[in-house]
Design an enzyme around this catalytic site. Sequence first.
Site, mmCIF file in Angstrom:
data_model
loop_
_atom_site.group_PDB
_atom_site.id
_atom_site.type_symbol
_atom_site.label_atom_id
_atom_site.label_comp_id
_atom_site.label_asym_id
_atom_site.label_seq_id
_atom_site.Cartn_x
_atom_site.Cartn_y
_atom_site.Cartn_z
ATOM 1 N N ASP A 1 0.818 -1.217 0.000
ATOM 2 C CA ASP A 1 0.000 0.000 0.000
ATOM 3 C C ASP A 1 0.853 1.268 0.000
ATOM 4 O O ASP A 1 0.370 2.335 0.371
ATOM 5 C CB ASP A 1 -0.960 -0.010 1.195
ATOM 6 N N HIS B 1 22.386 0.046 -19.225
ATOM 7 C CA HIS B 1 21.456 0.512 -18.185
ATOM 8 C C HIS B 1 21.745 -0.142 -16.842
ATOM 9 O O HIS B 1 20.842 -0.538 -16.116
ATOM 10 C CB HIS B 1 20.004 0.260 -18.615
ATOM 11 N N ASP C 1 26.601 7.986 -15.152
ATOM 12 C CA ASP C 1 25.586 8.664 -15.970
ATOM 13 C C ASP C 1 24.486 9.081 -15.011
ATOM 14 O O ASP C 1 23.668 8.258 -14.597
ATOM 15 C CB ASP C 1 25.064 7.696 -17.040
ATOM 16 N N ASP D 1 21.233 15.399 -18.127
ATOM 17 C CA ASP D 1 21.621 14.028 -18.474
ATOM 18 C C ASP D 1 23.113 14.052 -18.780
ATOM 19 O O ASP D 1 23.515 14.456 -19.873
ATOM 20 C CB ASP D 1 20.788 13.579 -19.691
ATOM 21 N N HIS E 1 24.434 2.394 -29.391
ATOM 22 C CA HIS E 1 23.327 3.344 -29.206
ATOM 23 C C HIS E 1 23.549 4.571 -30.073
ATOM 24 O O HIS E 1 24.598 4.709 -30.719
ATOM 25 C CB HIS E 1 23.157 3.713 -27.724
ATOM 26 N N HIS F 1 19.839 12.492 -28.091
ATOM 27 C CA HIS F 1 18.368 12.489 -28.032
ATOM 28 C C HIS F 1 17.936 13.842 -27.504
ATOM 29 O O HIS F 1 18.709 14.536 -26.828
ATOM 30 C CB HIS F 1 17.864 11.355 -27.136
ATOM 31 N N HIS G 1 14.417 11.478 -22.189
ATOM 32 C CA HIS G 1 14.334 11.231 -23.629
ATOM 33 C C HIS G 1 13.103 12.018 -24.077
ATOM 34 O O HIS G 1 11.982 11.525 -24.034
ATOM 35 C CB HIS G 1 14.209 9.735 -23.927
ATOM 36 N N GLU H 1 26.475 12.051 -26.796
ATOM 37 C CA GLU H 1 26.932 11.024 -25.860
ATOM 38 C C GLU H 1 27.531 9.781 -26.511
ATOM 39 O O GLU H 1 27.009 8.684 -26.385
ATOM 40 C CB GLU H 1 25.774 10.606 -24.947
ATOM 41 N N TYR I 1 32.177 0.351 -25.564
ATOM 42 C CA TYR I 1 31.864 -0.639 -24.530
ATOM 43 C C TYR I 1 32.485 -1.983 -24.904
ATOM 44 O O TYR I 1 32.043 -2.618 -25.867
ATOM 45 C CB TYR I 1 30.340 -0.764 -24.383
ATOM 46 N N ARG J 1 31.766 6.427 -21.588
ATOM 47 C CA ARG J 1 30.830 7.312 -22.285
ATOM 48 C C ARG J 1 31.082 8.723 -21.777
ATOM 49 O O ARG J 1 31.421 8.911 -20.604
ATOM 50 C CB ARG J 1 29.372 6.907 -22.039
ATOM 51 N N GLU K 1 28.990 12.389 -21.983
ATOM 52 C CA GLU K 1 27.678 12.908 -22.401
ATOM 53 C C GLU K 1 27.488 14.334 -21.905
ATOM 54 O O GLU K 1 27.611 14.609 -20.709
ATOM 55 C CB GLU K 1 26.570 12.021 -21.826
#
Length: 433
Positions: free
Chosen positions: A38, A238, A255, A266, A345, A349, A356, A379, A383, A401, A403
Amino acid sequence: MAGISPAEYAERRSRLQRELGDGVALIPGARPRTRSNDTEHVFRQDSDLWYLTGFPQPEAVAAFSAEEFVFFVQPRDPLMETWNGRRPGVEGAVEEYGADRAYSIEELPARLPELLRDRPRLFHSFGLDEELDRRVVETLGELRRQVRRGVGTPGEIFSPHDIVHRMRTHKSAAEVEVMRAAAEISREAHAAAGRLCRPGVWEYELEAALHQVFRSRGGSGPAYNSIVGSGDNATVLHYVENRSQLRDGQVVLIDAGVELEGYASDVTRTYPVGGRYRGEARAVYEAVLAAQQAAFDVIRPGATLKQIHDAAVRTLVEGMVELGALEGGVDELIESEDYRAFYMHSTGHFLGLDVHDVGQYSIGGEPRPLEPGMCFTVEPGLYFSADGEKTPERLRGIGVRIEDDVVMTEDGYETLTDAIPKRIDQVEAWLRE
Ligand code: GLY
Ligand code: MN
Ligand code: MN
């Protein structure tokens, strides 16, 4: 603190209303979501309703026509407010949020027929809110049954997204100001987390340092689940578990960006554990940094995100060949897309209320030219996962990365996250401060 003024919210609503002609638009707020049993996730308003009203609470539906803004909200309720906090209520919806008329959300079913009747066009996005969808369908049926009494029913249904998302794609000066302030908070957060990158520290300690800054500087928290990936974890795009221990010689991909007044920043930086980029990780970092520079070199009004991506890919592929990850000619490797094993990727964006963000990436099948006010990320990354069979042993377990967030201006662009160091000597000096 930077924010959006009531006058700007009113101006946004007028722009929407001017486009509705003789139609009526329904914009529902987000619904609370159960986290467990709940208890609920912290409420986050739907971005479109937020964009048009700045109204922060659940159980809200806004109805717009050219003539008026009718708002359905949770009414004042002393008992519920004791448990869940103050509500602006119906009075506040008018006085504080600019509605022409406001009612309890409980009245929506009874009042929908009045709002929709004799309107040739309805702007409603089916599939977002099942309960509202059902009410709309029921209301349309009810109105249709009254046709012999001369009642008109909407004959055309459009998505209000086309209008609202077109508006959201170009940021106003006030929005850019908020996003600049968000970038500054993200800079502080990265400074705090980057300095913790020592052997033996845990990824979640870095996450905690980021979030401490996000909240203590007035942000609502991270704009998306923060990624803190050391070593091979950085190669999982991710990765949000954030529960490994940092080891000497690794790099850590962070990130993470704050959400401020609903707007996302971002930002990714990849920091060395122990203060110095060494060995292959350093070479990979240089390759990604060069690709980001190549991407920035093509940004100008009229350029497209595809051109930016293509520039990053070309430099990344050159880097992959130099690193020994790929063999062959650069053009052939781009053509065959073999590089996608290590760069899977896209390079950017749109960014705004959603990380996004909304906005069309192509128009008429062609990549869309960038215009002043558009905001996006740049970005690139590389990898090399630990179990990549085709990857040279020495590169495995390295992910990088970089970005940044960019807004287009009249004659060029501004990098909102420019103050967060990324050149190797600058990062190393920054982490020593
Ligand atoms: N953090 C999500 C992204 O970079 O797109
Ligand atoms: Mn991004
Ligand atoms: Mn990101």
